[in-house]
Design a protein around this motif. Structure first.
Motif, PDB file in Angstrom:
ATOM      1  N   ILE A 154       0.935  -1.185   0.172  1.00 19.43           N
ATOM      2  CA  ILE A 154       0.477  -0.279  -0.167  1.00 19.43           C
ATOM      3  C   ILE A 154       0.788   1.333   0.116  1.00 19.43           C
ATOM      4  CG2 ILE A 154      -1.265   1.232   1.159  1.00 19.43           C
ATOM      5  CD1 ILE A 154      -2.244  -1.290   1.980  1.00 19.43           C
ATOM      6  N   ILE A 155       1.033   2.265  -1.055  1.00 15.61           N
ATOM      7  CA  ILE A 155       1.496   3.158  -1.258  1.00 15.61           C
ATOM      8  C   ILE A 155       0.435   4.465  -0.151  1.00 15.61           C
ATOM      9  CG2 ILE A 155       2.319   4.922  -2.684  1.00 15.61           C
ATOM     10  CD1 ILE A 155       3.846   2.260  -2.837  1.00 15.61           C
ATOM     11  N   ASP A 156       0.848   4.752   0.882  1.00 12.29           N
ATOM     12  CA  ASP A 156      -0.492   5.797   1.570  1.00 12.29           C
ATOM     13  C   ASP A 156       0.579   7.081   0.731  1.00 12.29           C
ATOM     14  OD1 ASP A 156      -1.502   7.581   2.824  1.00 12.29           O
ATOM     15  OD2 ASP A 156      -1.300   6.478   4.692  1.00 12.29           O
ATOM     16  N   MET A 157      -0.750   7.562  -0.273  1.00 13.92           N
ATOM     17  CA  MET A 157       0.092   9.108  -0.431  1.00 13.92           C
ATOM     18  C   MET A 157      -0.965   9.956   0.097  1.00 13.92           C
ATOM     19  SD  MET A 157       0.045   7.707  -4.834  1.00 13.92           S
ATOM     20  CE  MET A 157       0.669   8.814  -5.271  1.00 13.92           C
ATOM     21  N   SER A 158      -1.475  10.074   1.542  1.00 13.81           N
ATOM     22  CA  SER A 158      -3.170  11.042   1.975  1.00 13.81           C
ATOM     23  C   SER A 158      -2.268  12.402   2.170  1.00 13.81           C
ATOM     24  CB  SER A 158      -3.747  10.772   2.808  1.00 13.81           C
ATOM     25  OG  SER A 158      -2.003   9.900   3.830  1.00 13.81           O
ATOM     26  N   GLN A 159      -0.373  12.370   2.377  1.00 13.16           N
ATOM     27  CA  GLN A 159       0.405  13.670   2.529  1.00 13.16           C
ATOM     28  C   GLN A 159       0.633  13.691   1.944  1.00 13.16           C
ATOM     29  OE1 GLN A 159      -0.028  15.115   6.032  1.00 13.16           O
ATOM     30  NE2 GLN A 159      -1.815  13.468   5.910  1.00 13.16           N
ATOM     31  N   VAL A 160       1.370  13.399   0.253  1.00 16.25           N
ATOM     32  CA  VAL A 160       1.665  14.198  -0.944  1.00 16.25           C
ATOM     33  C   VAL A 160       1.082  14.930  -1.266  1.00 16.25           C
ATOM     34  CG1 VAL A 160       2.409  13.384  -3.203  1.00 16.25           C
ATOM     35  CG2 VAL A 160       2.187  11.719  -1.449  1.00 16.25           C
ATOM     36  N   GLU A 161       1.983  16.364  -1.225  1.00 14.37           N
ATOM     37  CA  GLU A 161       1.766  17.636  -2.061  1.00 14.37           C
ATOM     38  C   GLU A 161       1.743  17.788  -3.494  1.00 14.37           C
ATOM     39  OE1 GLU A 161       3.888  19.988   0.561  1.00 14.37           O
ATOM     40  OE2 GLU A 161       2.468  19.641   2.447  1.00 14.37           O
ATOM     41  N   TYR A 162       2.426  17.245  -3.884  1.00 20.86           N
ATOM     42  CA  TYR A 162       3.023  17.063  -5.129  1.00 20.86           C
ATOM     43  C   TYR A 162       3.728  15.538  -5.327  1.00 20.86           C
ATOM     44  CZ  TYR A 162       6.477  18.780  -9.021  1.00 20.86           C
ATOM     45  OH  TYR A 162       6.845  18.822  -9.719  1.00 20.86           O
ATOM     46  N   LEU A 163       3.131  15.119  -7.007  1.00 24.85           N
ATOM     47  CA  LEU A 163       3.538  14.485  -7.273  1.00 24.85           C
ATOM     48  C   LEU A 163       4.618  14.685  -9.212  1.00 24.85           C
ATOM     49  CD1 LEU A 163       1.986  10.642  -7.456  1.00 24.85           C
ATOM     50  CD2 LEU A 163       1.754  12.052  -9.205  1.00 24.85           C
ATOM     51  N   ASP A 164       5.449  14.573  -9.358  1.00 25.10           N
ATOM     52  CA  ASP A 164       6.273  14.535 -11.247  1.00 25.10           C
ATOM     53  C   ASP A 164       6.215  13.597 -12.040  1.00 25.10           C
ATOM     54  OD1 ASP A 164       8.058  13.678 -10.146  1.00 25.10           O
ATOM     55  OD2 ASP A 164       9.290  15.395  -9.852  1.00 25.10           O
ATOM     56  N   SER A 165       6.607  13.087 -12.966  1.00 28.45           N
ATOM     57  CA  SER A 165       7.102  12.704 -13.603  1.00 28.45           C
ATOM     58  C   SER A 165       8.366  11.147 -13.240  1.00 28.45           C
ATOM     59  CB  SER A 165       7.692  12.769 -14.819  1.00 28.45           C
ATOM     60  OG  SER A 165       8.704  13.680 -15.000  1.00 28.45           O
ATOM     61  N   ALA A 166       9.088  11.704 -12.270  1.00 23.02           N
ATOM     62  CA  ALA A 166      10.244  11.126 -11.773  1.00 23.02           C
ATOM     63  C   ALA A 166       9.019   9.674 -10.721  1.00 23.02           C
ATOM     64  CB  ALA A 166      10.515  11.675 -10.979  1.00 23.02           C
ATOM     65  N   ALA A 167       8.139  10.319 -10.106  1.00 28.45           N
ATOM     66  CA  ALA A 167       6.827   9.325  -9.129  1.00 28.45           C
ATOM     67  C   ALA A 167       6.862   8.209  -9.486  1.00 28.45           C
ATOM     68  CB  ALA A 167       6.462  10.500  -8.293  1.00 28.45           C
ATOM     69  N   LEU A 168       6.155   8.589 -11.229  1.00 25.69           N
ATOM     70  CA  LEU A 168       5.127   8.903 -11.629  1.00 25.69           C
ATOM     71  C   LEU A 168       6.010   6.440 -12.674  1.00 25.69           C
ATOM     72  CD1 LEU A 168       3.020  10.421 -14.095  1.00 25.69           C
ATOM     73  CD2 LEU A 168       2.220   9.255 -11.895  1.00 25.69           C
ATOM     74  N   GLY A 169       7.758   7.529 -12.671  1.00 24.67           N
ATOM     75  CA  GLY A 169       8.737   6.477 -13.209  1.00 24.67           C
ATOM     76  C   GLY A 169       9.129   5.667 -11.917  1.00 24.67           C
ATOM     77  N   MET A 170       8.837   5.509 -10.300  1.00 26.97           N
ATOM     78  CA  MET A 170       9.302   5.330  -9.470  1.00 26.97           C
ATOM     79  C   MET A 170       8.318   3.893  -9.382  1.00 26.97           C
ATOM     80  SD  MET A 170      11.435   7.480  -7.094  1.00 26.97           S
ATOM     81  CE  MET A 170      10.513   9.064  -7.066  1.00 26.97           C
ATOM     82  N   LEU A 171       6.935   4.420  -9.776  1.00 32.86           N
ATOM     83  CA  LEU A 171       5.374   3.932  -8.956  1.00 32.86           C
ATOM     84  C   LEU A 171       5.474   2.270 -10.398  1.00 32.86           C
ATOM     85  CD1 LEU A 171       2.991   5.934  -8.398  1.00 32.86           C
ATOM     86  CD2 LEU A 171       4.062   4.483  -6.310  1.00 32.86           C
ATOM     87  N   LEU A 172       6.982   3.093 -11.419  1.00 33.74           N
ATOM     88  CA  LEU A 172       5.874   2.243 -12.624  1.00 33.74           C
ATOM     89  C   LEU A 172       7.934   0.780 -12.245  1.00 33.74           C
ATOM     90  CD1 LEU A 172       5.224   3.798 -15.733  1.00 33.74           C
ATOM     91  CD2 LEU A 172       3.725   2.352 -14.327  1.00 33.74           C
ATOM     92  N   SER A 173       8.763   1.224 -11.905  1.00 32.91           N
ATOM     93  CA  SER A 173       9.437   0.655 -11.894  1.00 32.91           C
ATOM     94  C   SER A 173       8.772  -0.272 -10.498  1.00 32.91           C
ATOM     95  CB  SER A 173      10.686   1.370 -11.413  1.00 32.91           C
ATOM     96  OG  SER A 173      11.581   2.097 -12.094  1.00 32.91           O
ATOM     97  N   MET A 174       8.200  -0.133  -9.480  1.00 31.96           N
ATOM     98  CA  MET A 174       7.641  -0.795  -8.377  1.00 31.96           C
ATOM     99  C   MET A 174       7.197  -2.039  -9.009  1.00 31.96           C
ATOM    100  SD  MET A 174       6.009   0.444  -4.729  1.00 31.96           S
ATOM    101  CE  MET A 174       5.687  -0.337  -3.482  1.00 31.96           C
ATOM    102  N   ARG A 175       6.104  -1.578 -10.063  1.00 34.13           N
ATOM    103  CA  ARG A 175       5.013  -2.460 -10.208  1.00 34.13           C
ATOM    104  C   ARG A 175       6.268  -3.874 -11.330  1.00 34.13           C
ATOM    105  NH1 ARG A 175       1.289  -5.223  -9.150  1.00 34.13           N
ATOM    106  NH2 ARG A 175       2.782  -6.843  -9.114  1.00 34.13           N
ATOM    107  N   ASN A 176       7.278  -2.760 -11.887  1.00 33.18           N
ATOM    108  CA  ASN A 176       7.246  -3.924 -12.697  1.00 33.18           C
ATOM    109  C   ASN A 176       9.059  -4.821 -11.821  1.00 33.18           C
ATOM    110  OD1 ASN A 176       6.806  -3.023 -14.998  1.00 33.18           O
ATOM    111  ND2 ASN A 176       8.318  -1.973 -15.266  1.00 33.18           N
TER     112      ASN A 176
END
Length: 100
Positions: free
Chosen positions: A45-67
């Motif tokens: 579970i990635i708890d994002m309730s306290q995330v204020e900003y998300l960029d393309s690097a974060a999207l890439g990190m999530l995809l890397s995690m999925r892989n």
């Protein structure tokens, strides 16, 4: 900007909390949050309730995690505000992650 990790052994689950900006500055900490575990779990579970900003690097990190995490392990993105949830949906992350 920080990451905390909690393991819920009875529920075979890991909770990764991201605080502040989810960007490239968290690359090493985020990767360590799921690769430094001694075993694999059924749910992440990635708890994002306290995330204020998300960029393309974060999207890439999530995809890397999925892989990196073998199926059928489930990765849930929880608690994102409406703006961040919209970014996730536009990026079609709902096809690879459960978004709540």
């Amino acid at each position: 900007m920080s990451i905390t990790v909690a393991v819920d052994e009875p529920n075979d689950c890991v909770i990764i909390r991201v605080l502040g900006s989810f960007d490239f500055s968290l690359f090493n900490d985020f990767r360590a949050a799921y690769t430094d575990l001694s075993t694999t779990y059924e749910r992440y579970i990635i708890d994002m309730s306290q995330v204020e900003y998300l960029d393309s690097a974060a999207l890439g990190m999530l995809l890397s995690m999925r892989n990196a995490i073998d199926l059928p392990a489930q990765i849930e993105l929880k608690g994102a505000n409406d703006f961040i949830k919209n970014i996730l949906m536009i990026s079609r992350f709902d096809k690879r992650f459960e978004i709540q």
